[in-house]
Design an enzyme around this catalytic site. Structure first.
Site, PDB file in Angstrom:
ATOM      1  N   TYR A 145       0.553  -0.832  -0.178  1.00 39.64           N
ATOM      2  CA  TYR A 145       0.032  -0.420   0.195  1.00 39.64           C
ATOM      3  C   TYR A 145       0.965   1.389   0.335  1.00 39.64           C
ATOM      4  O   TYR A 145       0.380   2.688  -0.836  1.00 39.64           O
ATOM      5  CB  TYR A 145      -1.070   0.029   1.296  1.00 39.64           C
ATOM      6  CG  TYR A 145      -2.154  -0.784   0.977  1.00 39.64           C
ATOM      7  CD1 TYR A 145      -2.203  -2.432   0.538  1.00 39.64           C
ATOM      8  CD2 TYR A 145      -3.480  -0.040   1.213  1.00 39.64           C
ATOM      9  CE1 TYR A 145      -3.380  -2.525   0.509  1.00 39.64           C
ATOM     10  CE2 TYR A 145      -4.655  -0.387   1.349  1.00 39.64           C
ATOM     11  CZ  TYR A 145      -4.954  -2.143   0.851  1.00 39.64           C
ATOM     12  OH  TYR A 145      -5.739  -2.743   0.688  1.00 39.64           O
ATOM     13  N   LYS A 196       3.247 -15.333   1.520  1.00 42.80           N
ATOM     14  CA  LYS A 196       3.326 -15.974   0.264  1.00 42.80           C
ATOM     15  C   LYS A 196       4.925 -16.421  -0.392  1.00 42.80           C
ATOM     16  O   LYS A 196       5.595 -15.637  -0.515  1.00 42.80           O
ATOM     17  CB  LYS A 196       3.411 -15.422  -1.049  1.00 42.80           C
ATOM     18  CG  LYS A 196       1.192 -15.264  -0.981  1.00 42.80           C
ATOM     19  CD  LYS A 196       1.262 -16.770  -0.927  1.00 42.80           C
ATOM     20  CE  LYS A 196       1.848 -17.571  -2.894  1.00 42.80           C
ATOM     21  NZ  LYS A 196       0.832 -18.696  -2.939  1.00 42.80           N
ATOM     22  N   ASP A 229      -3.052 -18.578   0.425  1.00 40.66           N
ATOM     23  CA  ASP A 229      -3.999 -18.407  -0.537  1.00 40.66           C
ATOM     24  C   ASP A 229      -4.641 -19.924  -0.333  1.00 40.66           C
ATOM     25  O   ASP A 229      -5.691 -19.799   0.232  1.00 40.66           O
ATOM     26  CB  ASP A 229      -3.763 -18.723  -2.005  1.00 40.66           C
ATOM     27  CG  ASP A 229      -2.710 -19.814  -2.063  1.00 40.66           C
ATOM     28  OD1 ASP A 229      -1.201 -19.803  -0.967  1.00 40.66           O
ATOM     29  OD2 ASP A 229      -1.679 -19.941  -3.214  1.00 40.66           O
ATOM     30  N   ASP A 253      -6.662  -7.186   3.638  1.00 36.80           N
ATOM     31  CA  ASP A 253      -7.590  -6.447   3.153  1.00 36.80           C
ATOM     32  C   ASP A 253      -8.801  -7.704   2.589  1.00 36.80           C
ATOM     33  O   ASP A 253      -9.801  -7.835   2.888  1.00 36.80           O
ATOM     34  CB  ASP A 253      -7.261  -5.699   2.369  1.00 36.80           C
ATOM     35  CG  ASP A 253      -8.188  -4.712   1.409  1.00 36.80           C
ATOM     36  OD1 ASP A 253      -8.731  -4.618   1.593  1.00 36.80           O
ATOM     37  OD2 ASP A 253      -8.123  -4.669   0.209  1.00 36.80           O
ATOM     38  N   ASP A 257     -12.226  -9.296   4.414  1.00 34.40           N
ATOM     39  CA  ASP A 257     -14.027  -9.373   3.084  1.00 34.40           C
ATOM     40  C   ASP A 257     -13.454 -10.619   2.960  1.00 34.40           C
ATOM     41  O   ASP A 257     -15.834 -10.908   3.700  1.00 34.40           O
ATOM     42  CB  ASP A 257     -13.553  -8.813   1.799  1.00 34.40           C
ATOM     43  CG  ASP A 257     -13.509  -7.171   1.766  1.00 34.40           C
ATOM     44  OD1 ASP A 257     -13.207  -6.445   2.258  1.00 34.40           O
ATOM     45  OD2 ASP A 257     -14.412  -6.821   0.427  1.00 34.40           O
TER      46      ASP A 257
END
Ligand code: IPM
Ligand code: MG
Length: 368
Positions: A145, A196, A229, A253, A257
């Site tokens: 970000y 990751k 993932d 983020d 959600d």
């Protein structure tokens, strides 16, 4: 000054459904002032697109400094199609990112709790989500970000290149890991840290440094490392395996959600963004619903105010030293759901559909 009195709260309704949901919070603050002699002082200011329309910029210095001086900031939402065409650095969302970065709000807490009354509102099977209680701890001031270099530049053959940089330092990882471990201590003592590390060096560092903090300072906490993932998949397969999920800015983020939807509706998810304690023991903080500005339903008085009301309850708990009032507010929300009142996003058969305003009023009536 009396500890409980004179707390300064800044309300930043922003765009889309922001003003509608923050209006209900204002009613609750008024109620606390009137009925509990709590003497909150609160002011309301423009942010995001609403500020662009008047001031040409998403947040003015004046509003920024007011945020710095407040005991808690409660924000509705920033952004909408009206401002989508603006140059990147002028978009409404920049205000939110500036507040997060410059108030140094590095820890974003996003609880995802499936209320028993709403098990049927989730798109997942009841047995998968009932009793779900996850806390997502998202790093909020680092990673892709904010990383440099960033931008869009021309390259050869009339092509362009978009660049963003993902990076984390040891300290940034340590301080957010501690937040996750401290929260886990008060919960089920389990942290799942996501990255990751199979493809990113910054992910390898993240994994190693989270482990360092656990080994040194939090021996009794169970720590799992999971590829982000896989975590996204596990959240749908068996979400109840998680207690605290720790993730960087971008993965946090996305995972929040996803976790939000497990609970039935993003309209129910509050969040707290917290900084470090200053020398007076004060923590800078910003509270906001996880949902965005939802322009498609803005102005219709149908938005769910619960996420913002629960964000106020987090503010009472984490910034205003009003634990009892926070409990009371949480209970009031539960009671209204017990009564079968639902906004459109969580309506199901046999329940009563109510407006944003009705939902706020009903919650206030349960405080009494
Ligand atoms: C969130 C939002 C923001 C983010 C946007 C509005 C900038 O999606 O708070 O989750 O990406 O952090
Ligand atoms: Mg988001």
């Amino acid at each position: 000054m009396n500890k409980k009195n004179g707390r300064k709260i800044l309300l930043l309704p922003g765009d889309g459904i922001g003003p509608e949901v923050v209006r209900e919070v204002k009613k609750i603050l008024d109620w606390f002032n009137d009925k509990k002699s709590l003497d909150f002082t609160f002011e309301e200011e423009l942010i995001g697109g609403a500020s662009i329309d008047i001031n040409k910029i998403p947040i003015t210095d004046e509003v920024f400094y007011k945020s710095l001086e407040s005991d808690a900031v409660i924000l509705g939402a920033c952004g909408g199609p009206k401002w989508d065409k603006l140059e990147f650095s002028k978009k409404p969302e920049r205000a939110l990112l500036k507040l997060r970065k410059e108030l140094k709000l590095f820890a974003n807490l996003r609880p995802a709790i499936c209320f028993k009354q709403l098990v049927d509102s989730s798109t997942l099977k009841p047995e998968i989500v009932s009793g779900l209680d996850i806390m997502i701890v998202r790093e909020l001031t680092g990673g892709i970000y904010f990383g440099e270099p960033r931008g869009i530049e021309p390259i050869e053959n009339n092509q362009r290149k978009g660049i963003n940089t993902h990076s984390y330092t040891t300290n940034e990882i340590h301080r957010i890991a501690r937040v996750a471990f401290d929260l886990a201590k008060k919960r089920k003592n389990k942290v799942t840290s996501c990255e990751k590390s199979n493809v990113m060096e910054a992910g390898v560092l993240w994994r190693e440094e989270v482990q360092v903090i656990k080994d040194k300072e939090y021996k009794s906490i169970e720590l799992d490392h999971m590829l982000a993932d896989n975590c996204a998949m596990q959240l749908l397969r068996n979400p109840k395996q998680f207690d605290v999920i720790l993730a960087d800015n971008l993965f946090g983020d996305m995972l929040s959600d996803e976790a939000g939807m497990l609970t039935g509706s993003l309209g129910l998810l509050p969040s707290a963004s917290l900084g470090a304690k200053d020398k007076n023991g004060r923590i800078r903080s910003l509270y906001e619903p996880v949902h965005g500005s939802a322009p498609d339903i803005a102005g219709k008085n149908i938005a769910n105010p619960i996420a913002t009301i629960l964000s106020l309850s987090m503010a009472l708990r984490y910034s205003l030293d009003l634990e009892k009032e926070a409990d009371k507010l949480d209970e009031a929300v539960q009671k209204v759901l017990d009564d079968g009142l639902r906004t459109k996003d969580i309506i199901s058969k046999g329940k009563k559909e109510v407006t944003t305003t009705d939902m706020g009023d009903a919650i206030i009536s349960k405080l009494k």
